[in-house]
Design an enzyme around this catalytic site. Structure first.
Site, mmCIF file in Angstrom:
data_model
loop_
_atom_site.group_PDB
_atom_site.id
_atom_site.type_symbol
_atom_site.label_atom_id
_atom_site.label_comp_id
_atom_site.label_asym_id
_atom_site.label_seq_id
_atom_site.Cartn_x
_atom_site.Cartn_y
_atom_site.Cartn_z
ATOM 1 N N ASP A 160 0.822 -1.215 0.000
ATOM 2 C CA ASP A 160 0.000 0.000 0.000
ATOM 3 C C ASP A 160 0.852 1.260 0.000
ATOM 4 O OD1 ASP A 160 -2.737 -0.066 -0.272
ATOM 5 O OD2 ASP A 160 -3.095 -0.756 1.760
ATOM 6 N N HIS A 182 -9.683 9.193 -1.764
ATOM 7 C CA HIS A 182 -10.106 7.842 -1.401
ATOM 8 C C HIS A 182 -10.875 7.965 -0.086
ATOM 9 C CE1 HIS A 182 -9.456 3.343 -1.142
ATOM 10 N NE2 HIS A 182 -9.818 3.633 0.102
ATOM 11 N N ASP A 218 -20.366 5.114 10.974
ATOM 12 C CA ASP A 218 -21.008 4.896 9.675
ATOM 13 C C ASP A 218 -21.689 6.181 9.235
ATOM 14 O OD1 ASP A 218 -22.760 4.159 7.549
ATOM 15 O OD2 ASP A 218 -22.682 2.077 8.233
#
Length: 408
Positions: free
Chosen positions: A153, A213, A288
């Site tokens: 990564d 991202h 969330d």
């Protein structure tokens, strides 16, 4: 080399994601994909999709990643699934490795020297790298004839200049202890850059981009001439944007101060910054964003504040990267779960930039909610393209693995 079968592995601290591909250059077919969850418990779960079927096994006693691999092999080769007939059909195994330090600038075929180097830098990603190394070592035993490839990564960001990756700490910290910005989500950024070049019909080396991202983990990448120029995550993924449970940028003296006030160790405070902060910390309800939007739309104060803080931080980074790239960019791209589905976050993140010619088409933006579809959401009056592109980190791993093993 013609069609070959490649297994892609993504090792988590208590999970093992996998996808089995049949691959030929620029053409792939998924034979099976799935996940083993709750490893190190007696309630482990295996979920696997194959041949338009779905299999789920529950309440399994899988006490280690070693046992998880044996369950995976059994699932791939048993008579019920018939996904593959024997293990030697798998010729390549591609691993996602979180941290490659400064040593690994590209994906590499794994040998003992590579394993030794990975062990030396395990302290840079103590939750992920050591487990990934154990899985690799076990797979050498289980798949003796397959070539294994490590895909990092961090590799994508090895093109950053010292002015971007060095912290203004004593230079000896960098020289002696390798303390510097490494950046993450590199496999995603590599894919998005390649895809954007195709969409814009430009050579990669001619592209200047800002890529966001945005998922539960989130970062932003400035790309100059097709290479990583700067990024928001640092030595670890804690730095940068406000994330689901990570704080992003903070004053480092907060750590010893709160350690003293709360009578907790610095390790415990670090854990709070990683797992109890960010959107969860501010909203006091959830990490969330879907849950936070429900509360925010009902005028709940902390949830509204969480969205404001998150998008304000994004705007600051976009502005700083525009300046770093001398205001010469071809496109801004949104990717990952939030980036591809949340039109409000995209709108708020670019609010105000219309004054310098970066303009969203609000109607196009509101319709761009399918996580599997690419969209151009830029206005006809925009000076640059604003794109929504689903990422595909697995494809980057697959292609790198194929390229490295095809002639070996």
């Amino acid at each position: 080399m013609k069609n070959i079968i490649i297994l892609i592995i993504n090792t988590g601290s208590s999970s093992l994601k996998f996808t089995l591909y049949e691959y030929q250059y620029q053409s792939e077919q998924i034979l099976a994909s799935g996940i083993i969850e709750k490893i190190k418990t007696t309630q482990a779960i295996i979920k696997i999709k194959f041949k338009n079927k779905f299999l789920e096994l529950t309440n399994l006693n899988i006490k280690s990643h070693k046992k998880a691999l044996k369950h995976l092999i059994k699932t791939l080769t048993n008579k019920k699934t018939k996904i593959i007939n024997y293990l030697d059909q798998i010729q390549g195994i591609g691993h996602r490795i979180v941290h490659g330090g400064a040593k690994f600038k590209n994906s590499v075929i794994i040998n003992q020297n590579v394993l030794n180097e990975l062990k030396k830098i395990s302290h840079l990603a103590p939750l992920h790298n050591p487990i990934a190394i154990k899985v690799i070592e076990e797979m050498f035993i289980l798949f003796p004839n397959a070539k294994q490839v490590a895909c990092f990564d961090t590799s994508w960001h090895q093109t950053m200049n010292q002015k971007a990756f060095l912290y203004a700490t004593p230079y000896s910290w960098y020289k002696d202890y390798h303390i510097r910005k490494y950046g993450f989500h590199g496999l995603s950024y590599a894919y998005i850059t390649k895809r954007t070049a195709i969409i814009l019909n430009k050579n990669i080396e001619d592209l200047n981009l800002i890529i966001l991202h945005l998922g539960n983990g989130a970062s932003i990448n400035a790309v100059q001439k097709g290479r990583s120029y700067d990024t928001s995550m640092g030595l670890t993924p804690l730095e940068g944007l406000v994330m689901g449970t990570r704080s992003g940028d903070i004053d480092p003296t907060i750590i010893p101060l709160m350690s003293k006030i709360l009578k907790k160790t610095t390790k415990q405070i670090e854990n709070i910054l990683n797992k109890e902060s960010g959107m969860l910390g501010i909203s006091c309800k959830s990490n969330d964003l879907r849950d936070i939007w429900i509360e925010s739309n009902n005028n709940e104060y902390n949830s509204k504040l969480a969205v404001e803080i998150m998008t304000y931080r994004i705007k600051k980074y976009i502005g700083s990267y525009l300046a770093a790239l001398d205001f010469n960019i071809d496109a801004i791209i949104f990717t990952a779960g939030i980036g591809t589905s949340d039109y409000e976050i995209r709108k708020l993140s670019l609010q105000g930039f219309e004054k310098i010619g970066i303009k969203i088409d609000f109607q196009k933006n509101n319709l761009a909610i399918d996580k599997n579809t690419e969209y151009d959401i830029s206005s006809n009056q925009s000076n640059i393209k604003i794109l929504v592109i689903p990422t595909n980190e697995e494809l980057t791993i697959l292609e790198d693995t194929y390229d490295l093993i095809k002639d070996n």
